[in-house]
Design an enzyme around this catalytic site. Structure first.
Site, PDB file in Angstrom:
ATOM      1  N   GLY A   1       0.855  -1.204   0.000  1.00  0.00           N
ATOM      2  CA  GLY A   1       0.000   0.000   0.000  1.00  0.00           C
ATOM      3  C   GLY A   1       0.881   1.239   0.000  1.00  0.00           C
ATOM      4  N   GLY A   2       2.000   1.142  -0.735  1.00  0.00           N
ATOM      5  CA  GLY A   2       3.009   2.212  -0.706  1.00  0.00           C
ATOM      6  C   GLY A   2       2.708   3.380  -1.610  1.00  0.00           C
TER       7      GLY A   2
ATOM      8  N   ASP B   1       0.690  -1.911  -4.427  1.00  0.00           N
ATOM      9  CA  ASP B   1      -0.531  -1.125  -4.192  1.00  0.00           C
ATOM     10  C   ASP B   1      -1.590  -1.673  -5.142  1.00  0.00           C
ATOM     11  OD1 ASP B   1      -2.484   1.182  -3.834  1.00  0.00           O
ATOM     12  OD2 ASP B   1      -0.800   1.951  -2.668  1.00  0.00           O
TER      13      ASP B   1
ATOM     14  N   PHE C   1      -4.040  -6.196  -0.839  1.00  0.00           N
ATOM     15  CA  PHE C   1      -3.507  -6.711   0.428  1.00  0.00           C
ATOM     16  C   PHE C   1      -4.499  -7.555   1.226  1.00  0.00           C
ATOM     17  CE2 PHE C   1      -3.636  -1.915   1.658  1.00  0.00           C
ATOM     18  CZ  PHE C   1      -4.972  -1.936   2.030  1.00  0.00           C
TER      19      PHE C   1
ATOM     20  N   HIS D   1      -4.553   2.189   9.781  1.00  0.00           N
ATOM     21  CA  HIS D   1      -5.477   3.199  10.338  1.00  0.00           C
ATOM     22  C   HIS D   1      -6.693   3.412   9.436  1.00  0.00           C
ATOM     23  CE1 HIS D   1      -3.946   7.260   8.395  1.00  0.00           C
ATOM     24  NE2 HIS D   1      -4.107   6.315   7.496  1.00  0.00           N
TER      25      HIS D   1
HETATM   26  C1  LIG Z   1      -3.472   6.279   3.348  1.00  0.00           C
HETATM   27  S1  LIG Z   1      -2.741   5.662   1.882  1.00  0.00           S
HETATM   28  C2  LIG Z   1      -1.091   5.373   2.443  1.00  0.00           C
HETATM   29  C3  LIG Z   1      -0.141   5.332   1.314  1.00  0.00           C
HETATM   30  C4  LIG Z   1       1.346   5.191   1.678  1.00  0.00           C
HETATM   31  N1  LIG Z   1       1.624   4.007   2.448  1.00  0.00           N
HETATM   32  C5  LIG Z   1       1.791   6.431   2.385  1.00  0.00           C
HETATM   33  O1  LIG Z   1       1.984   6.395   3.593  1.00  0.00           O
HETATM   34  O2  LIG Z   1       1.896   7.457   1.711  1.00  0.00           O
HETATM   35  C6  LIG Z   1      -3.422   4.058   1.726  1.00  0.00           C
HETATM   36  C7  LIG Z   1      -2.950   3.279   0.505  1.00  0.00           C
HETATM   37  O3  LIG Z   1      -3.576   1.979   0.538  1.00  0.00           O
HETATM   38  C8  LIG Z   1      -3.846   1.613  -0.788  1.00  0.00           C
HETATM   39  N2  LIG Z   1      -4.864   0.553  -0.796  1.00  0.00           N
HETATM   40  C9  LIG Z   1      -6.174   0.656  -0.471  1.00  0.00           C
HETATM   41  N3  LIG Z   1      -6.783  -0.532  -0.586  1.00  0.00           N
HETATM   42  C10 LIG Z   1      -5.833  -1.411  -1.006  1.00  0.00           C
HETATM   43  C11 LIG Z   1      -5.838  -2.817  -1.276  1.00  0.00           C
HETATM   44  N4  LIG Z   1      -6.959  -3.542  -1.133  1.00  0.00           N
HETATM   45  N5  LIG Z   1      -4.683  -3.397  -1.650  1.00  0.00           N
HETATM   46  C12 LIG Z   1      -3.537  -2.665  -1.770  1.00  0.00           C
HETATM   47  N6  LIG Z   1      -3.465  -1.323  -1.528  1.00  0.00           N
HETATM   48  C13 LIG Z   1      -4.605  -0.719  -1.140  1.00  0.00           C
HETATM   49  C14 LIG Z   1      -4.318   2.916  -1.411  1.00  0.00           C
HETATM   50  O4  LIG Z   1      -4.267   2.866  -2.815  1.00  0.00           O
HETATM   51  C15 LIG Z   1      -3.326   3.909  -0.808  1.00  0.00           C
HETATM   52  O5  LIG Z   1      -2.182   4.056  -1.609  1.00  0.00           O
END
Ligand SMILES: C[S@@+](CC[C@H](N)C(=O)[O-])C[C@H]1O[C@@H](n2cnc3c(N)ncnc32)[C@H](O)[C@@H]1O
Length: 425
Positions: A262-263, A287, A312, A331
């Site tokens: 989720g980067g 992601d 994920f 979170h």
């Molecule tokens: C709050 S952001 C945090 C992004 C990054 N880790 C940062 O700190 O900048 C949450 C991330 O989770 C990803 N995300 C949401 N659902 C997801 C899934 N089912 N599988 C993988 N990534 C996911 C979103 O696309 C987003 O990039």
């Protein structure tokens, strides 16, 4: 449901004389705050020492709160700041800050209105308020120039938070009271029925909604970049001892050193690579496919960062990495969903070798920072989730997921700590 007040207005249910509202909130605190500020000013170079600057800022904010009357604070909250917020978001839409900053010279309202295609009267009133609030500078009659704040509003990762919050996050906040009233004031606990779904009239979770509206997704991704600007990174030696804890001769070039799950656009891995150019092993960015495909694949590849679409909630394809990293992921999700995310990672971890590093707020029971508390409320309304305390983290990671928390690295005040976990051997 109408938006009529839930409680009829009454002037009789208070014990306090109205004069309290027109006197400074805490005049008695002013002398000691001034002394603290004077001491801090003399002792520190606040322009280069981040902690000193933040400490001084805390005192300065306390001074403003003490000097303001409740009436002034109330007008600031309900009118002045809301008018600013929406004016700033509108300014981003129409390119106001780029036009204003061009050449770093003062501009007349007429000139600006011509450049951005805006009505002169409306623009002059917006600019006048932004200047009154200190977000731009008035240089003469109907003439303004940029300051550092409004120059920064020409940078998309700073500016895009404004239209993003306005178009995606404010409707949930606006409808919070109605959603709560229909639920007997129960706290939202799911991603599918909460003020976000109610306010935006959708059955989609926020991430499904963003994937369906690419312009919002792009604003969100930019905001993620702006959110971290100027903050110490998780791999800063003052936060987490990367060299001692992760790097070692046992990692071969083909081994995976770090998977950022989720980067997003790779904000964290890019900075990690710059800080540790010679770190052995592969760096993998995971992601959602929509995010990886929209991301800067070429630039990441040049830095040796591999993009990998991955949901994920499904089995983690990278087995036995040295570290799996989650930054502001858990979170976004209530405990039952976090349990799935963490267990998918846990089953790919090799006991005694792999670590799970969770970069999140660890809210202290007293004296929480506003940087964590505002996000906690947005997590509640957007996702039905929360920022967590140390006890919450233990309950989730050890109690529900069966991991062992080896240490919590807390850089101060619970903001962006590292919770280091391993699979019990
Ligand atoms: C709050 S952001 C945090 C992004 C990054 N880790 C940062 O700190 O900048 C949450 C991330 O989770 C990803 N995300 C949401 N659902 C997801 C899934 N089912 N599988 C993988 N990534 C996911 C979103 O696309 C987003 O990039």
């Amino acid at each position: 449901m109408s938006d009529l007040p839930l409680r009829p207005a009454s002037s009789e249910d208070t014990d306090f004389d109205p004069s309290i509202a027109s006197s400074p909130c805490d005049i008695a605190a002013v002398p000691s705050l001034l002394a603290d500020i004077s001491f801090l000013r003399a002792s520190f170079d606040v322009s280069t020492n981040r902690d000193a600057r933040l400490h001084l800022l805390d005192k300065a904010r306390a001074l403003v709160r003490s000097l303001e009357t409740p009436r002034e604070t109330m007008l600031k909250h309900v009118g002045a700041e809301t008018a600013c917020f929406f004016s700033l978001a509108l300014g981003v839409d129409v390119g106001l800050f780029t036009a204003l900053a061009k050449g770093d010279t003062p501009k007349s309202v007429n000139e600006l209105a011509g450049t951005i295609g805006f009505d002169v009267d409306g623009l002059s009133r917006i600019l006048r308020h932004l200047a009154a609030m200190g977000y731009i500078v008035q240089t003469g009659k109907d003439e303004y120039k940029s300051n550092n704040f409004s120059k920064a509003m020409t940078i998309p990762i700073v500016a895009d938070g404004y239209p993003f919050y306005r178009s995606v996050c404010i409707a949930p906040m606006l409808h919070l009271h109605k959603w709560l009233a229909t639920k007997d004031y129960a706290t939202p606990t799911t991603g599918r029925d909460n003020p976000f779904t109610f306010g935006n009239q959708t059955s989609q979770t926020m991430f499904e909604y963003l994937a369906a509206f690419p312009p919002f997704n792009e604003q969100f991704n930019h905001h993620m970049g702006g959110y971290r600007l100027g903050r110490p990174s998780w791999f800063d030696p003052a936060v987490y001892p990367v060299s001692d804890a992760l790097l070692g001769n046992d990692i071969k070039a083909d081994d995976v050193l770090l998977v950022d799950i989720g980067g997003n656009m790779g904000h964290d891995l890019t900075r990690f690579r710059a800080a540790f150019p010679d770190a052995p092993g592969r760096l993998i960015l995971q992601d959602q496919a929509s995010v990886i495909e929209a991301g800067p694949a070429k630039a990441l590849a040049e830095q040796g960062i591999e993009g990998m679409p991955h949901d994920f909630f499904t089995e983690q394809p990278v087995r036995g990495a040295r570290a799996y990293y989650l930054h502001h992921i858990l979170h976004d999700w209530p405990d039952d969903k976090c349990e799935v995310i963490v267990k998918m990672i846990k089953s790919a971890m090799v006991p005694g070798k792999s670590k799970l590093l969770i970069n999140e707020h660890v809210i202290p029971s007293v004296g929480a920072s506003w940087e964590a508390t505002y996000l906690d409320l947005y997590m509640m309304i957007l996702f039905g989730s929360r920022e967590r305390t140390e006890q919450d983290w233990k309950g989730l990671l050890e109690g529900k997921c069966g991991l062992k928390i080896t240490r919590i690295y807390n850089p101060g005040n619970g903001v962006e700590g590292i919770i280091e976990c391993e699979v019990p051997v």
